[in-house]
Design an enzyme around this catalytic site. Sequence first.
Site, PDB file in Angstrom:
ATOM      1  CE  LYS A  20      -1.688   1.630   4.032  1.00 46.41           C
ATOM      2  NZ  LYS A  20      -1.421   3.041   4.364  1.00 46.41           N
ATOM      3  CG  ASN A  21       2.310   2.693   3.506  1.00 44.79           C
ATOM      4  OD1 ASN A  21       1.159   3.038   3.210  1.00 44.79           O
ATOM      5  ND2 ASN A  21       2.675   2.431   4.733  1.00 44.79           N
ATOM      6  CB  CYS A 114      -4.992  10.563  10.739  1.00 47.61           C
ATOM      7  SG  CYS A 114      -3.460   9.813  11.274  1.00 47.61           S
ATOM      8  NE  ARG A 119       0.915  10.558   9.998  1.00 46.90           N
ATOM      9  CZ  ARG A 119       0.312   9.562   9.359  1.00 46.90           C
ATOM     10  NH1 ARG A 119      -0.843   9.143   9.754  1.00 46.90           N
ATOM     11  NH2 ARG A 119       0.876   8.996   8.310  1.00 46.90           N
ATOM     12  CG  ASP A 307       3.016   1.273   9.493  1.00 48.75           C
ATOM     13  OD1 ASP A 307       3.279   1.481   8.303  1.00 48.75           O
ATOM     14  OD2 ASP A 307       2.751   2.170  10.311  1.00 48.75           O
ATOM     15  NE  ARG A 399      -7.199   4.984   5.152  1.00 54.55           N
ATOM     16  CZ  ARG A 399      -6.280   5.479   5.961  1.00 54.55           C
ATOM     17  NH1 ARG A 399      -6.525   5.652   7.236  1.00 54.55           N
ATOM     18  NH2 ARG A 399      -5.096   5.808   5.497  1.00 54.55           N
TER      19      ARG A 399
HETATM   20  C1  EPZ Z   1       4.477   6.782   6.343  1.00 47.97           C
HETATM   21  O1  EPZ Z   1       3.767   7.853   6.910  1.00 47.97           O
HETATM   22  C2  EPZ Z   1       3.472   5.649   6.186  1.00 47.97           C
HETATM   23  N1  EPZ Z   1       2.379   6.079   5.299  1.00 47.97           N
HETATM   24  C3  EPZ Z   1       2.913   5.262   7.556  1.00 47.97           C
HETATM   25  O2  EPZ Z   1       2.055   4.147   7.363  1.00 47.97           O
HETATM   26  C4  EPZ Z   1       4.081   4.825   8.455  1.00 47.97           C
HETATM   27  O3  EPZ Z   1       3.578   4.534   9.747  1.00 47.97           O
HETATM   28  C5  EPZ Z   1       5.098   5.969   8.543  1.00 47.97           C
HETATM   29  O4  EPZ Z   1       5.540   6.328   7.214  1.00 47.97           O
HETATM   30  C6  EPZ Z   1       6.325   5.576   9.358  1.00 47.97           C
HETATM   31  O5  EPZ Z   1       6.911   4.439   8.802  1.00 47.97           O
HETATM   32  C7  EPZ Z   1       2.577   6.090   3.954  1.00 47.97           C
HETATM   33  O6  EPZ Z   1       3.652   5.766   3.472  1.00 47.97           O
HETATM   34  C8  EPZ Z   1       1.402   6.501   3.115  1.00 47.97           C
HETATM   35  P1  EPZ Z   1       6.738   9.916   8.620  1.00 47.97           P
HETATM   36  P2  EPZ Z   1       4.479   9.324   7.012  1.00 47.97           P
HETATM   37  O7  EPZ Z   1       6.761  11.183   7.829  1.00 47.97           O
HETATM   38  O8  EPZ Z   1       5.301   9.542   5.805  1.00 47.97           O
HETATM   39  C9  EPZ Z   1       7.039  13.267  11.919  1.00 47.97           C
HETATM   40  C10 EPZ Z   1       0.110   2.850   7.693  1.00 47.97           C
HETATM   41  O9  EPZ Z   1      -0.442   2.367   8.700  1.00 47.97           O
HETATM   42  N2  EPZ Z   1       7.049  14.238  10.803  1.00 47.97           N
HETATM   43  O10 EPZ Z   1       7.866   8.959   8.513  1.00 47.97           O
HETATM   44  O11 EPZ Z   1       3.428  10.321   7.351  1.00 47.97           O
HETATM   45  C11 EPZ Z   1       5.662  12.633  12.092  1.00 47.97           C
HETATM   46  O12 EPZ Z   1       4.836  13.446  12.890  1.00 47.97           O
HETATM   47  C12 EPZ Z   1       0.666   4.269   7.730  1.00 47.97           C
HETATM   48  O13 EPZ Z   1       0.267   2.252   6.603  1.00 47.97           O
HETATM   49  C13 EPZ Z   1       7.287  15.578  11.083  1.00 47.97           C
HETATM   50  O14 EPZ Z   1       7.472  15.954  12.250  1.00 47.97           O
HETATM   51  O15 EPZ Z   1       5.395   9.103   8.276  1.00 47.97           O
HETATM   52  C14 EPZ Z   1       5.960  11.323  12.751  1.00 47.97           C
HETATM   53  O16 EPZ Z   1       6.051  11.516  14.150  1.00 47.97           O
HETATM   54  C15 EPZ Z   1       0.455   4.918   9.082  1.00 47.97           C
HETATM   55  N3  EPZ Z   1       7.298  16.478  10.067  1.00 47.97           N
HETATM   56  C16 EPZ Z   1       7.359  10.959  12.221  1.00 47.97           C
HETATM   57  O17 EPZ Z   1       7.873  12.151  11.604  1.00 47.97           O
HETATM   58  C17 EPZ Z   1       7.103  16.109   8.756  1.00 47.97           C
HETATM   59  O18 EPZ Z   1       7.152  16.966   7.856  1.00 47.97           O
HETATM   60  C18 EPZ Z   1       7.348   9.867  11.160  1.00 47.97           C
HETATM   61  O19 EPZ Z   1       6.457  10.292  10.153  1.00 47.97           O
HETATM   62  C19 EPZ Z   1       6.857  14.737   8.481  1.00 47.97           C
HETATM   63  C20 EPZ Z   1       6.837  13.815   9.523  1.00 47.97           C
END
Ligand code: EPZ
Length: 443
Positions: A20-21, A114, A119, A307, A399
């Site tokens: 999915k991701n 969410c 996020r 995840d 989803r």
């Molecule tokens: C991706 O989300 C995945 N989603 C998530 O999967 C997964 O849990 C996550 O990566 C971590 O592996 C998709 O790929 C569509 P991050 P993403 O940016 O990119 C902080 C699922 O269940 N952050 O790595 O949103 C954020 O708040 C989903 O399949 C900032 O502070 O995750 C978080 O604490 C859930 N500023 C941490 O980084 C930013 O600009 C990790 O988030 C971006 C992120």
Amino acid sequence: MLRIWGRQPLKGQVKISGAKNSALVIMAGALLCPDDCRIRNVPSLVDVSRMGEILAALGVTIQRQGDTLEVNASHIGQSKAPYELVSQLRASFFVIGPLLARLGVARVPLPGGCAIGARPVDLHVRGLQAMGADVQIEHGTVHAYIKGNKQRLQGAKIYLDCPSVGATETLMMAATLAEGETIIENAAQEPEVVDLANFCRAMGAKIRGAGTNTITISGVPRLHSTDYSIIPDRIEAGTFLVAGAITHSEISLAPVIPEHLTAVIAKLHTIGAEVITEAPNRVRLVPGQHHRATDIKTMPFPGFPTDMQAQFMALLTLSEGNSVISETVFENRLRHVAELNRMGADITVKGNIAIIRGVPMLSGAPVVATDLRASAALVLAGLAAEGITTIQGLQHLDRGYENLEGKLQGLGAKLCRVESESEPASQPTTESPETANSTASKS
Ligand code: EPZ
């Protein structure tokens, strides 16, 4: 609602769908390509359909044949992603990098938070600004355009405060068509980042270092069409490995890339369940007689994936001894605890730490899913519990998992969808064809 009759042993093999991701970000990445793009092994998920609607709203033609998408972004009609679609799918924010790189302008509503956290997208925004974009956030929409008389983004050296998967992917996509070289330091190393990099390279992008913490992209003037197949979903695979362990069943999974599951396989081994590689892309879960407690701390890849946290918590509720789970990636990803406790688990939460005291048995109960992976955890708990579990909130499950109940039924689980609590659902028989025939012949 999903109704599950617990304590059914599982057996057989389950097919793992495309990731999915990967699918969501690669669909956005197809915006970088001015020709036809074929993307294979795309799972049928609500989120994937929503991403398709976003691309169509931008003027992209997109057709689906089975698990293959034919995308043509030769003409992107407009640079504004519609709010009503973006608000339903956070991942649609991924279009901002490709739109900016292709059109020099992008207007994308802020994805908003969410269930699992705020996020934020500050790392995406700061990186694009470093590449010469003027980015303003007004009335909930991110307005980005390339400053001055420049036609293209400029390569830059960018350090990410945290190894954000999304920020790494946004900036990598934007950099493929920038002028000059971009270096992303403290980059995310997840397999889906590597999958996106390989997709972009298949279109002619020059990317080195994906999968390490430093990714270097040399911009090119234009990309070209490609025919690309997405990696299998490591989180779906991990979820089925836990399904085997929690029901003490031996099951096989394919296709699987074992090195995408190193942390998960290591934790299962510590708990007492073994994952055996049966063929290059097939693994078998062999459960232990009794499962042990262990501690888990979620980390960016190659650490233990956030995840998979909820799914392992379900498993650890039945392990002997006390386990501690620290959720370090998201600030609100322990909402499944209350529902697991309704099923007889003994879990206490302090901040982002959950302490799980193993219990001998879970008992089926009506529960409510709060987010995608919490839903999966409740299904797993229902498979192991004594009696019937009904799960509301299936929109979360649909989803991220393609036909989860069909795949579980194929392994011998007894579950089915019902409209309401009161609806009588005859216990699904999983009799084999032979006995079905013999019954038929008797009647
Ligand atoms: C991706 O989300 C995945 N989603 C998530 O999967 C997964 O849990 C996550 O990566 C971590 O592996 C998709 O790929 C569509 P991050 P993403 O940016 O990119 C902080 C699922 O269940 N952050 O790595 O949103 C954020 O708040 C989903 O399949 C900032 O502070 O995750 C978080 O604490 C859930 N500023 C941490 O980084 C930013 O600009 C990790 O988030 C971006 C992120």
